[in-house]
Every structure is written in C-alpha cells, then in structure tokens.
Design a protein around this motif. Structure first.
Motif, mmCIF file in Angstrom:
data_model
loop_
_atom_site.group_PDB
_atom_site.id
_atom_site.type_symbol
_atom_site.label_atom_id
_atom_site.label_comp_id
_atom_site.label_asym_id
_atom_site.label_seq_id
_atom_site.Cartn_x
_atom_site.Cartn_y
_atom_site.Cartn_z
ATOM 1 N N LEU A 137 9.969 0.763 -10.825
ATOM 2 C CA LEU A 137 10.879 -0.278 -11.296
ATOM 3 C C LEU A 137 10.165 -1.610 -11.469
ATOM 4 C CD1 LEU A 137 13.921 0.434 -8.924
ATOM 5 C CD2 LEU A 137 13.387 1.501 -11.127
ATOM 6 N N ALA A 138 10.801 -2.490 -12.227
ATOM 7 C CA ALA A 138 10.271 -3.842 -12.400
ATOM 8 C C ALA A 138 10.417 -4.648 -11.114
ATOM 9 C CB ALA A 138 10.991 -4.539 -13.551
ATOM 10 N N ASP A 139 11.513 -4.442 -10.395
ATOM 11 C CA ASP A 139 11.785 -5.150 -9.144
ATOM 12 C C ASP A 139 12.011 -4.120 -8.048
ATOM 13 O OD1 ASP A 139 12.535 -6.787 -7.077
ATOM 14 O OD2 ASP A 139 14.420 -7.458 -7.982
ATOM 15 N N ILE A 140 11.076 -4.040 -7.100
ATOM 16 C CA ILE A 140 11.177 -3.005 -6.069
ATOM 17 C C ILE A 140 12.412 -3.204 -5.198
ATOM 18 C CG2 ILE A 140 8.689 -2.635 -6.014
ATOM 19 C CD1 ILE A 140 8.592 -4.259 -3.447
ATOM 20 N N TYR A 141 12.844 -4.454 -5.026
ATOM 21 C CA TYR A 141 13.976 -4.715 -4.146
ATOM 22 C C TYR A 141 15.312 -4.395 -4.809
ATOM 23 C CZ TYR A 141 10.380 -6.976 -1.418
ATOM 24 O OH TYR A 141 9.236 -7.227 -0.690
ATOM 25 N N ALA A 142 15.269 -4.062 -6.089
ATOM 26 C CA ALA A 142 16.481 -3.644 -6.782
ATOM 27 C C ALA A 142 16.678 -2.133 -6.702
ATOM 28 C CB ALA A 142 16.436 -4.086 -8.248
ATOM 29 N N ALA A 143 15.773 -1.431 -6.011
ATOM 30 C CA ALA A 143 15.814 0.033 -5.990
ATOM 31 C C ALA A 143 17.150 0.605 -5.514
ATOM 32 C CB ALA A 143 14.663 0.571 -5.147
ATOM 33 N N PRO A 144 17.744 0.119 -4.396
ATOM 34 C CA PRO A 144 19.034 0.687 -3.973
ATOM 35 C C PRO A 144 20.121 0.548 -5.038
ATOM 36 C CG PRO A 144 18.047 -0.567 -2.186
ATOM 37 C CD PRO A 144 17.227 -0.847 -3.416
ATOM 38 N N ARG B 51 0.825 -1.203 0.000
ATOM 39 C CA ARG B 51 0.000 0.000 0.000
ATOM 40 C C ARG B 51 0.860 1.253 0.000
ATOM 41 N NH1 ARG B 51 -5.138 -1.518 3.962
ATOM 42 N NH2 ARG B 51 -5.766 -3.379 2.801
ATOM 43 N N MET B 52 2.000 1.168 0.646
ATOM 44 C CA MET B 52 2.908 2.292 0.659
ATOM 45 C C MET B 52 3.443 2.568 -0.746
ATOM 46 S SD MET B 52 6.369 2.580 2.925
ATOM 47 C CE MET B 52 5.477 2.116 4.400
ATOM 48 N N LEU B 53 3.841 1.495 -1.437
ATOM 49 C CA LEU B 53 4.428 1.663 -2.765
ATOM 50 C C LEU B 53 3.380 1.921 -3.839
ATOM 51 C CD1 LEU B 53 7.257 -1.003 -2.701
ATOM 52 C CD2 LEU B 53 7.400 1.445 -2.309
ATOM 53 N N SER B 54 2.096 1.829 -3.483
ATOM 54 C CA SER B 54 1.072 2.251 -4.436
ATOM 55 C C SER B 54 1.021 3.766 -4.554
ATOM 56 C CB SER B 54 -0.302 1.719 -4.009
ATOM 57 O OG SER B 54 -0.770 2.390 -2.843
ATOM 58 N N VAL B 55 1.626 4.462 -3.586
ATOM 59 C CA VAL B 55 1.654 5.924 -3.592
ATOM 60 C C VAL B 55 3.084 6.449 -3.675
ATOM 61 C CG1 VAL B 55 1.019 7.995 -2.301
ATOM 62 C CG2 VAL B 55 -0.470 6.000 -2.238
ATOM 63 N N ALA C 57 14.256 12.087 -17.933
ATOM 64 C CA ALA C 57 13.389 10.905 -17.967
ATOM 65 C C ALA C 57 13.871 9.918 -19.022
ATOM 66 C CB ALA C 57 11.945 11.318 -18.220
ATOM 67 N N GLN C 58 14.298 10.440 -20.187
ATOM 68 C CA GLN C 58 14.815 9.566 -21.236
ATOM 69 C C GLN C 58 16.095 8.863 -20.782
ATOM 70 O OE1 GLN C 58 15.259 11.888 -24.793
ATOM 71 N NE2 GLN C 58 13.049 12.050 -25.158
ATOM 72 N N GLU C 59 16.953 9.582 -20.072
ATOM 73 C CA GLU C 59 18.180 8.970 -19.558
ATOM 74 C C GLU C 59 17.838 7.861 -18.560
ATOM 75 O OE1 GLU C 59 21.068 11.678 -18.002
ATOM 76 O OE2 GLU C 59 20.743 13.146 -19.581
ATOM 77 N N ALA C 60 16.866 8.109 -17.693
ATOM 78 C CA ALA C 60 16.504 7.113 -16.690
ATOM 79 C C ALA C 60 15.936 5.859 -17.334
ATOM 80 C CB ALA C 60 15.492 7.708 -15.714
ATOM 81 N N ARG C 61 15.173 6.025 -18.419
ATOM 82 C CA ARG C 61 14.537 4.860 -19.063
ATOM 83 C C ARG C 61 15.552 3.945 -19.736
ATOM 84 N NH1 ARG C 61 10.836 8.798 -21.136
ATOM 85 N NH2 ARG C 61 8.929 8.909 -19.863
ATOM 86 N N ARG C 62 16.780 4.402 -19.891
ATOM 87 C CA ARG C 62 17.798 3.536 -20.481
ATOM 88 C C ARG C 62 18.143 2.372 -19.564
ATOM 89 N NH1 ARG C 62 21.723 8.566 -22.250
ATOM 90 N NH2 ARG C 62 20.341 9.444 -23.861
ATOM 91 N N ASN C 63 17.878 2.532 -18.283
ATOM 92 C CA ASN C 63 18.103 1.422 -17.358
ATOM 93 C C ASN C 63 16.974 0.411 -17.544
ATOM 94 O OD1 ASN C 63 17.945 -0.143 -14.746
ATOM 95 N ND2 ASN C 63 19.723 1.130 -14.293
ATOM 96 N N PRO C 64 17.293 -0.861 -17.749
ATOM 97 C CA PRO C 64 16.240 -1.853 -18.040
ATOM 98 C C PRO C 64 15.262 -2.074 -16.892
ATOM 99 C CG PRO C 64 18.383 -2.913 -17.708
ATOM 100 C CD PRO C 64 18.643 -1.448 -17.800
ATOM 101 N N GLN C 65 15.616 -1.679 -15.685
ATOM 102 C CA GLN C 65 14.714 -1.853 -14.545
ATOM 103 C C GLN C 65 13.606 -0.804 -14.507
ATOM 104 O OE1 GLN C 65 14.122 -3.812 -11.858
ATOM 105 N NE2 GLN C 65 15.548 -5.404 -12.492
ATOM 106 N N VAL C 66 13.806 0.334 -15.145
ATOM 107 C CA VAL C 66 12.857 1.442 -15.073
ATOM 108 C C VAL C 66 11.663 1.156 -15.969
ATOM 109 C CG1 VAL C 66 12.497 3.917 -15.440
ATOM 110 C CG2 VAL C 66 14.675 3.082 -14.509
ATOM 111 N N ARG C 67 10.458 1.148 -15.396
ATOM 112 C CA ARG C 67 9.233 0.879 -16.130
ATOM 113 C C ARG C 67 8.370 2.115 -16.349
ATOM 114 N NH1 ARG C 67 11.658 -2.804 -17.409
ATOM 115 N NH2 ARG C 67 11.240 -5.034 -17.144
#
Length: 435
Positions: free
Chosen positions: A249-256, A65-69, A89-99
């Motif tokens: 991100l695709a994987d929340i635990y990969a955030a760090p 619920r926290m990550l829904s916001v 934003a375009q630079e960030a999307r180059r990372n495959p984890q960024v959705r």
C-alpha cells in the motif's frame, strides 16, 4: 531592565528568591538544595526523552525491516487456493491505496544439510512480481533472486538460516515437507504415535540448489524464511494454484481500513489479513512497554519535583520575617502564595529546560554515543538473536518532548502548592516575635 520592573511584585520577589543568597549559610544550603532539585528534574526529563526515543527508534526500525518482507495485506481464498488470482489482483488494484500485487504460496518444512536441520517457512513467489510487494530482491547479499524460475528447484535463503546450515550459493540442500504416508506403510499420526495403516504422515524429501542469500536485517526472517519459485511452492504445498495475493500500500497505516474496503469490494469468499494483525502481539508488547517506561520515569521526575517541597518549606521558614513585613504592608495571602509558587515553578521550569536540552542532544546522537560506549567497555547492548536488530536506534518525536516537559512543569507546580499555602497562613505578629 524596564521589562523586569514592569513585572508584578510577586514575580520580582519570587525571582529574587531563586537566586543564591549570601547573607547566611542557611541561604547557601537552601540554594544548594534548589540546585539538587533542578539537577534531579533535568536528569529525569533527559532520561525519559532518551528512553522513549530509543523505543520509538526500535519500533520504527523493526517495523521497516519487517515490512520489507511482510506484505501490507494478504488475501486468502476460502477454497484454499486462488486459481483466478490475476482477476483478483485487478480487483484489488482498483483501490487507490494499492501500489503492488503478487501471488504467493506458503508452506513449512525442515532444511537439512549433512547433520544440521533447521525449520523454515518456504514461500513460493514469482520473482518478476515479488518486487512490487517486498524488498527481498534488493536485499540479496549473494546470488540472484531472478534465479527462482519454474521447475528450477532453486531456493533463496535468509542469511542467518544459510549460515546455520553452513550453505553458500551453489550448494545443495534437502527440504523435508510433510506428506501422507502411502497406503500400507507406517507413518506418524498427528499425536506423534506410529501408524501402520497409512493414515499418518511422513517426511518427503525435495532436493534444491541454493541460488541466493538475502539479508533483511530482521533476525526472525533471516533465520527462518526461504523463497522458491511459485511453481515449486505449489508442488511443495500440494495445491493447484497460489494460496492468495500479497499487497503493498501507499500508506502502511491505512492497512486495516483498506483491508475492510477490499473485503467489501472484491468478489468471492475471501479472508483479509493486514500486517498489524500478523504481528499484533509484538506491537502490543512494545506499546505496553512504552507506557510502563513513561510511568516509571515520570515517577523519577515526580521524586525530583517534590524535592521542591522541602526546599520551599525551608525557604518559607527562612523568609518568614520578610513575609510578615509584606503582610503588614498590605500583601494578601494570595500574593504570598504567588511569590513561592513563582519560585518553585521557575526551579521546575529551569530543570525541565536543561533536561530537554540534554535529552534531545543525546537522543539525536545515540548512534554515535552507544557505539563509543560499547567500544570503550567491550560490551554489546543489543543481541540481534533476541532483539531482531543489532544496533541501537533512536527516533526523537517532538510530541513526546512536549508531553514530558509539560508533565515535569506540572509536577513542579503541584509541589509548590503546600509550601505556598503554609506561607500564606503565617501570622505577621507571630512571625516577627523572635526577630
């Protein structure tokens, strides 16, 4: 039967000792104590499984619920605003984890309706892009999130915040933000004292119309968060551009890890903040509580397991004649130890298996059992004003079950060592003297 006969004699005798004896009241009493030990281990194991499952479910539900916001990663510019947010934003999307990416600006203020005043975190967003990084648009209970159009002076409130202010869709509300006091007019300084030289701050009112109400299911956000259009947010925060970007991100635990990669790969003087940093204190507190609960309830299992010590000591005293006969027939002290270790370990294993079965059944049905108890006794275990959520969640993790079972069996095994050692030290002649 043939399989049982092929077992070593230490196992066969140990198994026979675990069954209730009928020769004397002493045997019956020993068997009763064994049953108490089994029940104690079972209850301790079951309690530990249920408690850890509830804590796992609580953590998972609040995190969802926290990550829904909350964004998985937030990117800020050291200049205070990010006019080139599209390029970033375009630079960030180059990372495959960024959705998903979306700009935002955030400020704080006081929402006022008649004589009611509530603090709020006001977030300026683009409705068309916000769905890429949060679920707020899908959490609308009333109104429309798309009504947050530039210059519309519309606002979307959390359900608890709207209820506290007595507002519904279509009502007007005043937002007070801090602004520098005009020259020559008194204001309030940062120390809270009055200033007459225009160096303080004073509240600036902004009129808004409630366009919608959302409910994330997380009281902290439902009671403090409000959304406006990005243009209105920039005006409220007095900035020329968005404060930064929010990423999903695709994987929340990969955030760090992804935050570090983005910091190294993106241009400009940027600051990255992932969701675990935003709520670091809360997550650390939950992990600390889980560890403490495991230790406390493991001690309960230890108390039940060490009841086996008294049970086995009584068994050794009751069976000392049989032990002496075995020794005269050539049984080694090690074999005598094995007999009583088998008996105690089997009692611990039986209690552990019963406890695992009971704990798993309860943990998988907490969502049915707890509401039934609340209904019968007229109580409510979770106040969402305190615990963020109003229902009792449960998330059974089999790794926890395996760990708890292993600890219980190990404690039961340790409890057998002293009685087994004392049985191995019995002198046959001394044991048979009074038989």
């Amino acid at each position: 039967m043939r399989t049982m006969q092929n077992l070593p004699y230490e196992w066969l005798i140990g198994l026979r000792y675990t069954r209730a004896g009928k020769r004397s009241s002493r045997n019956s009493f020993i068997s009763f104590i064994s049953l108490i030990s089994v029940a104690g281990i079972a209850l301790g194991v079951a309690a530990l499984i249920v408690v850890l499952s509830v804590m796992n479910g609580f953590e998972k539900k609040v995190t969802e619920r926290m990550l829904s916001v909350v964004a998985h990663i937030e990117i800020f510019d050291a200049r205070g605003s990010m006019p080139d947010w599209q390029a970033k934003a375009q630079e960030a999307r180059r990372n495959p984890q960024v959705r998903g990416t979306a700009p935002f600006v955030e400020t704080q203020g006081m929402l006022v309706n008649e004589d009611v005043m509530k603090p709020a975190v006001v977030r300026g967003v683009l409705p068309a892009m916000e769905g890429q990084v949060s679920d707020v648009a899908r959490q609308m209970k009333q109104g429309s999130f798309d009504a947050l159009q530039p210059g519309s002076s519309t606002i979307v409130l959390g359900s608890a915040l709207a209820q506290a202010l007595g507002l519904s869709v279509g009502d007007s509300v005043t937002l007070l933000t801090a602004a520098p006091a005009p020259a020559g007019q008194g204001g309030v300084t940062s120390t809270g004292t009055s200033s007459g030289n225009g160096t303080g701050i004073m509240p600036k009112p902004h009129a808004f119309r409630v366009a919608g109400i959302f409910e994330a299911g997380h009281f902290q956000f439902d009671s403090t968060l409000a959304f406006v259009s990005l243009e209105d947010g920039e005006r409220l925060a007095d900035v020329p551009a968005p404060s930064g970007l929010r990423l999903r991100l695709a994987d929340i635990y990969a955030a760090p890890r992804v935050a570090v990669e983005l910091k190294q790969g993106m241009t400009g003087d940027l600051y990255m903040r992932d969701w675990s940093q935003v709520n670091a204190i809360w997550f650390a507190a939950v992990q600390s509580q889980k560890h403490m609960m495991f230790i406390i309830l493991a001690m309960i299992i230890a108390v039940a397991a060490f009841n086996l010590v008294s049970t086995l000591v009584m068994t050794v005293r009751d069976k000392q004649a049989e032990v002496a006969i075995l020794r005269t027939l050539g049984a080694s002290p090690g074999s005598i130890m094995k007999i009583f270790m088998v008996q105690g370990t089997l009692v611990g294993l039986l209690g552990t298996l019963i406890g695992i079965g009971l704990g798993v059944v309860v943990a998988l049905n907490v969502d049915v059992i707890v509401p039934a108890i609340e209904h019968v006794f007229g109580v409510h275990f979770l106040d969402k004003d305190i615990y963020f959520i109003g229902e009792m969640p449960s998330e059974l993790e089999w790794s926890d079950v395996a760990q708890i079972g292993g600890v219980a069996v190990l404690l039961a095994f340790v409890a057998t060592l002293y009685p087994s050692w004392s049985a191995a030290r019995l002198a046959p002649a001394e044991a048979l003297r009074y038989e």
